[in-house]
Design an enzyme around this catalytic site. Structure first.
Site, PDB file in Angstrom:
ATOM      1  N   GLU A   1      70.580  28.336  32.152  1.00  0.00           N
ATOM      2  CA  GLU A   1      69.264  28.129  31.518  1.00  0.00           C
ATOM      3  C   GLU A   1      68.211  29.092  32.043  1.00  0.00           C
ATOM      4  O   GLU A   1      67.038  28.990  31.701  1.00  0.00           O
ATOM      5  CB  GLU A   1      68.818  26.670  31.676  1.00  0.00           C
TER       6      GLU A   1
ATOM      7  N   HIS B   1      59.772  17.980  27.494  1.00  0.00           N
ATOM      8  CA  HIS B   1      60.494  16.737  27.790  1.00  0.00           C
ATOM      9  C   HIS B   1      59.871  15.545  27.080  1.00  0.00           C
ATOM     10  O   HIS B   1      60.547  14.566  26.784  1.00  0.00           O
ATOM     11  CB  HIS B   1      60.622  16.533  29.291  1.00  0.00           C
TER      12      HIS B   1
ATOM     13  N   CYS C   1      74.035  22.125  25.867  1.00  0.00           N
ATOM     14  CA  CYS C   1      73.352  20.823  25.901  1.00  0.00           C
ATOM     15  C   CYS C   1      71.855  20.950  25.609  1.00  0.00           C
ATOM     16  O   CYS C   1      71.121  19.982  25.764  1.00  0.00           O
ATOM     17  CB  CYS C   1      73.580  20.119  27.232  1.00  0.00           C
TER      18      CYS C   1
ATOM     19  N   ASP D   1      65.396  25.503  28.316  1.00  0.00           N
ATOM     20  CA  ASP D   1      64.817  26.363  29.341  1.00  0.00           C
ATOM     21  C   ASP D   1      65.178  27.826  29.127  1.00  0.00           C
ATOM     22  O   ASP D   1      64.380  28.708  29.433  1.00  0.00           O
ATOM     23  CB  ASP D   1      65.269  25.910  30.735  1.00  0.00           C
TER      24      ASP D   1
HETATM   25  C1  PEP Z   1      67.747  22.602  28.784  1.00  0.00           C
HETATM   26  O1  PEP Z   1      66.981  23.221  29.510  1.00  0.00           O
HETATM   27  O2  PEP Z   1      68.172  23.053  27.715  1.00  0.00           O
HETATM   28  C2  PEP Z   1      68.204  21.257  29.156  1.00  0.00           C
HETATM   29  C3  PEP Z   1      69.126  20.641  28.461  1.00  0.00           C
HETATM   30  O3  PEP Z   1      67.617  20.659  30.212  1.00  0.00           O
HETATM   31  P1  PEP Z   1      66.156  20.008  30.210  1.00  0.00           P
HETATM   32  O4  PEP Z   1      65.707  19.936  28.788  1.00  0.00           O
HETATM   33  O5  PEP Z   1      66.286  18.693  30.863  1.00  0.00           O
HETATM   34  O6  PEP Z   1      65.363  20.981  31.012  1.00  0.00           O
HETATM   35 MG    MG Z   2      66.608  22.596  31.519  1.00  0.00          MG
END
Ligand code: PEP
Ligand code: MG
Length: 590
Positions: free
Chosen positions: A440, A198, A511, A464
C-alpha cells in the site's frame, strides 16, 4: 437564513457509501466550539462575563465528576487521564489567567478561553518532554468541554440518537460512525472527508448512504430540513422540490429492488463466463459483521481491521480480551479463512486516547507497523493473541504499511519473541500460519520481489496505495478528484505487484476498495487477480460483474488499457467496452 426554508439547494460532495435516503436533518455539530468570535465587553459587564465563565467551568467539572464516578471497573486504567483533566479544570494557570484576560482585555469568555488555552498548549508543545507535550491534548479536551457550555453547543452522542433522521455533521470519525444505530439513522453527510477515507469504509460496511466533503453542509442545513442523500453520486439536496422528491423516491425504490435482487443471487459462485473462479472475501471491522458478510456471499474474511476494537475501547485491550474476539471470529468463520491485520492506528484512525503524539502529517507519520515496532508491549500483546486464536481456526497474519525489507525482518523477530513468550507461559497456540504484507506504499511496490522472499502472500491496499502514489490525503475533499483508482500510475503499480507475486510464486489478494467497484473488475481480472476482499455490501454487485465477464477478453483489453495515458481515456474505454454488463450505475439514472 430562515427564508431559505422552502428553497431547494443542491450541494455536490463525494459519495461516501452508495444508496439513497430521504429524511429529516439532525445537526450534530461541535463546530461552534471551534468557530469562536471575539467581542469587546464593557467595564460593567466584566463581572457578569467572569460569572458566565465560572458557571461553564462548574458545569463541565460536574459532568466530569459524574463520568469518573460512573467509570466501569474494567476501564479503571483511564482514571489517571480523567483525574488529570479534573485537575486542569481547577488549574490556576488556565482558570486564573482566563479570568484575568476577561477583565484586562475586556473580551468575551469564549475568546479569553481560546487565547489562554492556545498559549498554554503552545508552551507544552515546545517542551522536549513527550509526557508534557501530550498534555496539550488534555488542554484541548478540557477547553472543548468548557467551551461547549459557553457557546451552548450540545455534546451529542451518536449512539444516543433515537429518531429516524439523517445526521449532518462537520466531521465524523470512523469510531463515531461505528456507533450508528441503523434502526434510527438513515444516512449521514459531512463537511469534511474524502473518498475511501475510513469514515466512508465504515459507512459502506453499515450499508448506510453517505455523502462526505460537502464543505458547507452544516452551514446550510437547518435542523428538520428535508434532505435527500444520494451516496452513489455524492449529492445532497436540501428541501427538495416536489418533482425532485418524486424522482428520488422512484430512484431509491429501484436501487433497493435492484440490490435486493443481487443479494438473492449472492450464494451463486463467482465464476467468469469462461470459467475463472474468483474468491470474494469481506473486509470487516467488527466481529458482529460476520453474519452480514456471509449473507452477502463472502467466502472468507480477507481483511479484519483490528484497530476498531482499540478505538471503541479507548484504551489498549489485554491479550485475553483480544484472544476472545479473535477466537470468536475464527470460530464463526471456520473452516474458512480469516486474515487478521495487525494494528493500523494513527493515519486517519486516530484516537487521542491511544496516541499522545501530535503529527503534522499523520498519514506519513508513526502509523500502523511503524507504531507497533516502536511499542513492543502493544505489538507483542496483539501477536500473542493472534497466535493463540490460530489454534482455533484458519488464520492468516497480515502486516500493514510495510515500506522496506527491514520492517518485515523486524516483524518476524517480534513474532519469534511472541512465540518464545507463549512457550514460556505454556499457552496453546499455532505459529504455523501464513504471513503477508499489505502492498500500500509505493516503495513496497518497487521492492515487491524482495519482500516476497520474506512472506507467504501480498495484499494490495489500494486505498492507501492511491493516496500515497498520487500524494493526496484520503480525507481531504479538495484533492478528492485526484483519488483515481484507474490512473495509469496506479494501474502500473498494481501490475508490477501482480508480476512480482507471480514471479515469486506467492499468493496475491486485493483488499482495497478498488476491488469493490464493478467498473474496476475487468482491469483487475485482466491482470490475473483472482482474490478480492471488499466491503461485504459490495460483494453482490461485484459478483454480478464477474459472472457476466469473460476473463480472456478482459486480459486482451488490459493490453489496450495499459497503453492509455489518462484516467479519462481509461474510464471511457471501460464504460464503452463493458456497457452491456456494468451493473446499476449513474448512467442508468439520467
Ligand atoms: C487499504 O489501504 O487499501 C486498506 C485496505 O487498508 P485501510 O483502508 O484500512 O487503510
Ligand atoms: Mg491501508
Amino acid at each position: 437564513m430562515n427564508s431559505l426554508k422552502s428553497e431547494q439547494i443542491v450541494i455536490k460532495g463525494i459519495g461516501g457509501s452508495p444508496g439513497i435516503c430521504i429524511g429529516k436533518a439532525y445537526i450534530v455539530d461541535k463546530e461552534g466550539v471551534n468557530l469562536v468570535q471575539r467581542y469587546w465587553i464593557t467595564d460593567e459587564s466584566i463581572a457578569k462575563e467572569i460569572d458566565r465563565f465560572k458557571h461553564a467551568v462548574a458545569k463541565a467539572k460536574n459532568d466530569h465528576a459524574m463520568i469518573i464516578k460512573a467509570l466501569d471497573k474494567d476501564l479503571s486504567e483511564n482514571l489517571n487521564i480523567l483525574e488529570t483533566h479534573m485537575a486542569l479544570f481547577k488549574d490556576k494557570m488556565l482558570y486564573g489567567k482566563i479570568i484575568d484576560t476577561i477583565s484586562n482585555d475586556k473580551v468575551n469568555a469564549e475568546w479569553a478561553l481560546k487565547k489562554v488555552s492556545g498559549q498554554i498548549k503552545t508552551m507544552f508543545q515546545q517542551i522536549g518532554d513527550k509526557y508534557l507535550q501530550a498534555r496539550a491534548n488534555d488542554i484541548d479536551q478540557v477547553t472543548d468541554k468548557i467551551m461547549s457550555y459557553l457557546v451552548g453547543a450540545q455534546d451529542i452522542k451518536i449512539s444516543d440518537i433515537n429518531k429516524r433522521i439523517i445526521i449532518v455533521a462537520h466531521d465524523l470519525s470512523p469510531a463515531d460512525v461505528s456507533q450508528i444505530q441503523l434502526e434510527h439513522i438513515k444516512g449521514f453527510v459531512t463537511d469534511r472527508g474524502g473518498k475511501d477515507s475510513h469514515t466512508s469504509i465504515v459507512a459502506k460496511s453499515l450499508n448506510i448512504p453517505s455523502v462526505l466533503g460537502l464543505g458547507t453542509a452544516t452551514a446550510t442545513v437547518q435542523n428538520d430540513d428535508l434532505l435527500i442523500v444520494d451516496g452513489s453520486s455524492g449529492t445532497l439536496i436540501i428541501n427538495p422540490e416536489e418533482d425532485t422528491l418524486f424522482k428520488y423516491e422512484d430512484r431509491m425504490t429501484r436501487f433497493e429492488e435492484y440490490m435486493a435482487g443481487l443479494e438473492r443471487e449472492s450464494h451463486l459462485p463467482a465464476i467468469t463466463k469462461d470459467g475463472v473462479t474468483i474468491n470474494l472475501m469481506a473486509n470487516i471491522e467488527l466481529v458482529e459483521e460476520v453474519v452480514g458478510a456471509k449473507d452477502y456471499g463472502a467466502h472468507d474474511i480477507g481483511l479484519f481491521r483490528t484497530e476498531f476494537l482499540y478505538l471503541n475501547l479507548k484504551r489498549f485491550p489485554t491479550e485475553d480480551e483480544l484472544l476472545d474476539k479473535y477466537k470468536e471470529l475464527v470460530e464463526l468463520m471456520s473452516p474458512n479463512q480469516v486474515t487478521i491485520r495487525t494494528l493500523d492506528i494513527n493515519g486517519d484512525k486516530v484516537n487521542s486516547h491511544l496516541s499522545s503524539i501530535e503529527e503534522a502529517n499523520p498519514a506519513l507519520g508513526l502509523r500502523a507497523v511503524r507504531f507497533c515496532l516502536e511499542n513492543e508491549k502493544i505489538f507483542l500483546t496483539q501477536l500473542k493473541a493472534i497466535l493463540r486464536a490460530a489454534a482455533f481456526g484458519n488464520i492468516k497474519l497480515l502486516i500493514p504499511m510495510i515500506s522496506c525489507v527491514e520492517e518485515i525482518v523486524q516483524v518476524k523477530e517480534f513474532i519469534n519473541k511472541a512465540i518464545t513468550k507463549l512457550e514460556q507461559e505454556n499457552k496453546v497456540f499455532n505459529s504455523n500460519i501464513p504471513l503477508g504484507v499489505m502492498i500500500e506504499v509505493p516503495s513496497a511496490v518497487m521492492i515487491a520481489e524482495h519482500l516476497a522472499e520474506h512472506v507467504d502472500f501480498f495484499s494490495i491496499g489500494t486505498n492507501d496505495l492511491i493516496q500515497y502514489s498520487m500524494a493526496i490525503d484520503r480525507r481531504n475533499r479538495r484533492v478528492a478528484h485526484l483519488y483515481q483508482a484507474l490512473n495509469p500510475a496506479v494501474l502500473k503499480m498494481i501490475k508490477m505487484t501482480c508480476d512480482a507475486a507471480k514471479k515469486k510464486n506467492i499468493e496475491l489478494v486485493m483488499c482495497g476498495e478498488m476491488a469493490g467497484d464493478p467498473v474496476n473488475i475487468p482491469v483487475l481480472v485482466g491482470m490475473g487477480l483472482t482474490n478480492f476482499s471488499m466491503n461485504s455490501a459490495s460483494i453482490p454487485i461485484v459478483k454480478k460483474m464477474i459472472r457476466d465477464l469473460d476473463a480472456a477478453h478482459a486480459k486482451d483489453n488490459l493490453k489496450k488499457i495499459m497503453e492509455l495515458n489518462t484516467v479519462h481515456d481509461i474510464s471511457e474505454f471501460i464504460l464503452k467496452e463493458y456497457k452491456d454488463i456494468l451493473p446499476f450505475s449513474d448512467k442508468d439514472e439520467s
